[in-house]
Design a protein around this motif. Structure first.
Motif, PDB file in Angstrom:
ATOM      1  N   LEU A 486       0.813  -1.205   0.000  1.00  0.00           N
ATOM      2  CA  LEU A 486       0.000   0.000   0.000  1.00  0.00           C
ATOM      3  C   LEU A 486       0.855   1.269   0.000  1.00  0.00           C
ATOM      4  CD1 LEU A 486      -2.991  -0.934   2.354  1.00  0.00           C
ATOM      5  CD2 LEU A 486      -2.933  -0.814  -0.140  1.00  0.00           C
ATOM      6  N   LYS A 487       2.001   1.222   0.656  1.00  0.00           N
ATOM      7  CA  LYS A 487       2.890   2.384   0.624  1.00  0.00           C
ATOM      8  C   LYS A 487       3.397   2.646  -0.790  1.00  0.00           C
ATOM      9  CE  LYS A 487       4.691   3.022   5.287  1.00  0.00           C
ATOM     10  NZ  LYS A 487       5.905   3.128   6.130  1.00  0.00           N
ATOM     11  N   GLU A 488       3.730   1.596  -1.500  1.00  0.00           N
ATOM     12  CA  GLU A 488       4.189   1.755  -2.876  1.00  0.00           C
ATOM     13  C   GLU A 488       3.060   2.296  -3.755  1.00  0.00           C
ATOM     14  OE1 GLU A 488       6.506   1.975  -6.156  1.00  0.00           O
ATOM     15  OE2 GLU A 488       7.156   1.588  -4.084  1.00  0.00           O
ATOM     16  N   PHE A 489       1.864   1.821  -3.522  1.00  0.00           N
ATOM     17  CA  PHE A 489       0.694   2.299  -4.280  1.00  0.00           C
ATOM     18  C   PHE A 489       0.455   3.785  -4.014  1.00  0.00           C
ATOM     19  CE2 PHE A 489      -3.947   2.948  -4.634  1.00  0.00           C
ATOM     20  CZ  PHE A 489      -4.136   2.543  -5.953  1.00  0.00           C
ATOM     21  N   CYS A 490       0.520   4.173  -2.750  1.00  0.00           N
ATOM     22  CA  CYS A 490       0.297   5.578  -2.386  1.00  0.00           C
ATOM     23  C   CYS A 490       1.411   6.470  -2.936  1.00  0.00           C
ATOM     24  CB  CYS A 490       0.213   5.722  -0.866  1.00  0.00           C
ATOM     25  SG  CYS A 490      -1.311   5.055  -0.161  1.00  0.00           S
ATOM     26  N   LYS A 491       2.614   5.938  -2.986  1.00  0.00           N
ATOM     27  CA  LYS A 491       3.734   6.703  -3.536  1.00  0.00           C
ATOM     28  C   LYS A 491       3.476   7.081  -4.988  1.00  0.00           C
ATOM     29  CE  LYS A 491       8.794   6.446  -3.954  1.00  0.00           C
ATOM     30  NZ  LYS A 491       9.997   5.577  -3.724  1.00  0.00           N
ATOM     31  N   GLN A 492       2.769   6.218  -5.695  1.00  0.00           N
ATOM     32  CA  GLN A 492       2.470   6.458  -7.103  1.00  0.00           C
ATOM     33  C   GLN A 492       1.273   7.385  -7.313  1.00  0.00           C
ATOM     34  OE1 GLN A 492       2.041   2.690  -9.134  1.00  0.00           O
ATOM     35  NE2 GLN A 492       3.786   1.803  -8.062  1.00  0.00           N
ATOM     36  N   HIS A 493       0.397   7.477  -6.296  1.00  0.00           N
ATOM     37  CA  HIS A 493      -0.879   8.175  -6.514  1.00  0.00           C
ATOM     38  C   HIS A 493      -1.136   9.358  -5.585  1.00  0.00           C
ATOM     39  CE1 HIS A 493      -1.567   4.173  -8.350  1.00  0.00           C
ATOM     40  NE2 HIS A 493      -2.338   4.847  -9.186  1.00  0.00           N
ATOM     41  N   LEU A 494      -0.315   9.556  -4.556  1.00  0.00           N
ATOM     42  CA  LEU A 494      -0.566  10.625  -3.592  1.00  0.00           C
ATOM     43  C   LEU A 494       0.692  11.457  -3.349  1.00  0.00           C
ATOM     44  CD1 LEU A 494      -2.599   8.690  -0.843  1.00  0.00           C
ATOM     45  CD2 LEU A 494      -3.503  10.478  -2.358  1.00  0.00           C
ATOM     46  N   LYS A 495       0.481  12.736  -3.099  1.00  0.00           N
ATOM     47  CA  LYS A 495       1.594  13.589  -2.692  1.00  0.00           C
ATOM     48  C   LYS A 495       2.144  13.100  -1.355  1.00  0.00           C
ATOM     49  CE  LYS A 495      -0.814  17.356  -2.802  1.00  0.00           C
ATOM     50  NZ  LYS A 495      -1.180  18.799  -2.694  1.00  0.00           N
ATOM     51  N   ARG A 496       3.366  13.451  -1.071  1.00  0.00           N
ATOM     52  CA  ARG A 496       4.060  12.930   0.106  1.00  0.00           C
ATOM     53  C   ARG A 496       3.275  13.139   1.402  1.00  0.00           C
ATOM     54  NH1 ARG A 496       9.359  11.588   1.164  1.00  0.00           N
ATOM     55  NH2 ARG A 496      10.015  11.768   3.336  1.00  0.00           N
ATOM     56  N   GLU A 497       2.746  14.376   1.611  1.00  0.00           N
ATOM     57  CA  GLU A 497       2.066  14.669   2.872  1.00  0.00           C
ATOM     58  C   GLU A 497       0.730  13.945   3.021  1.00  0.00           C
ATOM     59  OE1 GLU A 497       1.176  18.137   0.048  1.00  0.00           O
ATOM     60  OE2 GLU A 497       2.905  16.886   0.602  1.00  0.00           O
ATOM     61  N   LEU A 498       0.212  13.435   1.892  1.00  0.00           N
ATOM     62  CA  LEU A 498      -1.067  12.721   1.945  1.00  0.00           C
ATOM     63  C   LEU A 498      -0.902  11.230   2.245  1.00  0.00           C
ATOM     64  CD1 LEU A 498      -2.921  14.242  -1.172  1.00  0.00           C
ATOM     65  CD2 LEU A 498      -3.043  14.985   1.203  1.00  0.00           C
ATOM     66  N   ARG A 499       0.294  10.738   2.133  1.00  0.00           N
ATOM     67  CA  ARG A 499       0.501   9.288   2.267  1.00  0.00           C
ATOM     68  C   ARG A 499       0.420   8.852   3.738  1.00  0.00           C
ATOM     69  NH1 ARG A 499       6.057   9.621  -1.164  1.00  0.00           N
ATOM     70  NH2 ARG A 499       5.150  10.631  -3.022  1.00  0.00           N
ATOM     71  N   PRO A 500      -0.355   7.792   4.018  1.00  0.00           N
ATOM     72  CA  PRO A 500      -0.424   7.285   5.397  1.00  0.00           C
ATOM     73  C   PRO A 500       0.938   6.830   5.898  1.00  0.00           C
ATOM     74  CG  PRO A 500      -2.220   6.395   4.079  1.00  0.00           C
ATOM     75  CD  PRO A 500      -1.291   7.091   3.124  1.00  0.00           C
ATOM     76  N   MET A 501       1.209   7.187   7.146  1.00  0.00           N
ATOM     77  CA  MET A 501       2.454   6.742   7.780  1.00  0.00           C
ATOM     78  C   MET A 501       2.190   5.560   8.708  1.00  0.00           C
ATOM     79  SD  MET A 501       4.380  10.380   8.586  1.00  0.00           S
ATOM     80  CE  MET A 501       5.828   9.563   9.268  1.00  0.00           C
TER      81      MET A 501
END
Length: 532
Positions: A486-501
């Motif tokens: 999911l982190k890899e998926f978010c890296k492709q589709h969301l700006k950095r500050e939007l990605r869940p930590m």
């Protein structure tokens, strides 16, 4: 469009207000009879229930402006009792039927209700319940022919008089008529107070939006204690559309959808998300004309997937407990909530209250004939949101091409190192991943960044769910792999500050907690302690 006067005649005197509907079906309650069979109520039956309720409430000394609490699941009797309360000039206070007995007593005492209505069909121990509530009790089951009117122990002449006085010339339509609670079951309840005039006017505008008429059945799983459920029911009643009451659960919803093939569906995003999980061909929506979603933000990806699978548009809408329903997105971009109804004006403002031009995001302010009178016995809270004839919603959004777009709830906004994050942005992206069945995004405290984004995910994969529930090492590995994917998926589709930590995962057989209106209950997901 119906006039307010004509609409009130239909609600209070359907036999004369719309005589052509007298013997037509008004309500079907799934499993509404004691033997579990569906219950069908005509307009004439509904009128009889309402007259009985008026007679009963008169015998219990209910007067104009008295507050009457109603605590039971949707039923024709509940709807008729609400109409009877309005007809008498009293105030209906429907509450979530899932509240505990102690919570109901607390609400009843804090609101100062004179009468507490329940149903022995839902609560067999009703007679011995609510002993700490400073109010008399009434069993709504008595309004039904199933129980027999004799159980009310009221002279028939009282009922006849109630029926003869359906139109009350002294009724003050600008007085309080309805209280919908927004929060507060442990302290002083915070409830939005509405008068009959603004409510009926709003209902008259909603019906024509989807051309409600007797040929269109409407499936309604939402409770009448929620403004969405209450408004769509009475809008349908006014315009002659039979309403099918069902439980707010996927199984009950699907069963009634197959059995009655309604033309209009009312639901929340979680219900429609569950429909996507059904095997192909198990539910046919060919007779559906409108599928309406409200009560929570509708992810664009969900609307897209729904239309792809069922061949019909899933229409978003917008409203609030304080403003009633003000828009449905029946056409136009899927990320909009629609054009605003004629009697309402929406202004987008900056943090200083200055109106913003189209396309710029700010707080949504609503004005017009749709607004609540204020919060119940709470002038401080009222003044905080009702200013200069406008309701300051706390929702963020923008206007474009006469359509309203919602960015998110101001109170739900997550601030990560000074960057504003609306959970709906993140949820919409995550929901599009094939591993995700349900998702909720929340902000949790963080010492370095202020807050970080956390995603709580219900898996859509049975095999990975089994591993997640396996032994410690198997579960740890499964969780590690899920986060990485999911982190890899978010890296492709969301700006950095939007990605869940941070992530939490639930197996596919579980579900996120829901409120009584079917929304995901994010308060229940908030951690008791801060993260570092």
């Amino acid at each position: 469009m119906l006039s307010t006067e004509k609409a009130m005649q239909i609600v209070f005197d359907a036999e004369n207000g719309r005589p052509e509907h007298t013997d037509q079906i008004a309500v079907i309650q799934a499993a509404g009879h004691p033997d579990g069979t569906d219950k069908t109520v005509t307009y004439a039956d509904f009128q009889k229930m309402q007259d009985r309720a008026v007679a009963a409430f008169q015998s219990l000394k209910i007067e104009p402006r008295d507050r009457v609490l109603l605590n039971c699941p949707n039923s024709p009797e509940l709807a008729a009792a609400i109409a009877a309360i309005w007809r008498m000039g009293a105030v209906a206070v429907p509450v979530d039927f899932r509240l505990t007995e102690k919570e109901v007593e607390n609400v009843a005492n804090q609101v100062g209700v004179k009468l507490l209505c329940g149903s022995s069909r839902f609560n067999p121990n009703l007679t011995n319940s609510y002993t700490h509530a400073n109010a008399r009790k009434f069993d709504l089951k008595n309004l039904s022919d199933d129980a027999g009117f004799a159980s009310l122990d009221i002279d028939s002449s009282v009922v006849d008089n109630a029926g003869a006085a359906r139109n009350r010339p002294t009724l003050d339509v600008h007085a309080p008529a309805l209280v919908i609670l927004t929060s507060g079951t442990t302290g002083i309840p915070k409830g939005a107070v509405h008068d009959l005039h603004t409510l009926i006017n709003n209902l008259c505008q909603l019906g024509p939006l989807v051309d409600l008429n007797y040929g269109k059945k409407m499936l309604v799983p939402l409770p009448l204690s929620h403004v969405f459920g209450l408004e769509v029911f009475f809008a349908a009643f006014l315009h002659g559309s039979p309403v099918i009451f069902t439980e707010l659960s996927p199984q009950s919803f699907f069963t009634c959808a197959k059995k009655y093939e309604p033309q209009v569906y009312i639901g929340v995003p979680t219900l429609y998300g569950a429909m996507l999980a059904l095997p192909p061909g198990s539910l046919d929506l060919k007779k559906a004309e409108w599928v309406l979603s409200g009560g929570a933000t509708l992810p664009v990806s969900l609307a897209q997937d729904f239309e792809k699978k069922y061949g019909i548009r899933l229409c978003n809408g917008y409203g609030s407990t304080e403003s009633k329903i003000i828009a449905f997105n029946l056409e136009g971009p899927l990320d909009a909530v629609g054009k605003i109804i004629p009697s309402v004006k929406v202004t987008i403002t900056d943090e200083n209250g200055k109106a913003l031009p189209d396309g710029q995001t700010g707080e949504i302010h609503i004005s017009g004939s749709c607004l609540m009178m204020g919060y119940l016995d709470n002038p401080t809270a009222t003044m905080a949101v009702l200013k200069d004839g406008q309701y300051n919603t706390g929702d963020m959004g923008f206007m474009k091409d006469e359509r309203l777009y919602i960015s998110g709830r101001n109170k739900e906004m997550i601030v990560v190192a000074g960057n504003k994050v609306f959970p709906s942005e993140v949820e919409d992206v995550l929901r599009s991943h094939n591993l995700v069945k349900e998702v909720a995004v929340i902000g949790i405290p963080n010492k370095q960044l202020g807050q970080v984004v956390k995603a709580v995910v219900v898996l859509n994969d049975d095999e990975k769910s089994k591993k997640l529930e396996g032994d410690v090492q198997t579960a740890r590995t499964a969780r590690h792999d899920l986060i990485a994917e999911l982190k890899e998926f978010c890296k492709q589709h969301l700006k950095r500050e939007l990605r869940p930590m941070e992530y939490d995962f639930l197996p596919s057989h579980k579900a996120l907690p829901k409120t009584s209106s079917g929304k995901i209950d994010k308060k229940a997901l908030m951690p008791a302690t801060s993260s570092s």
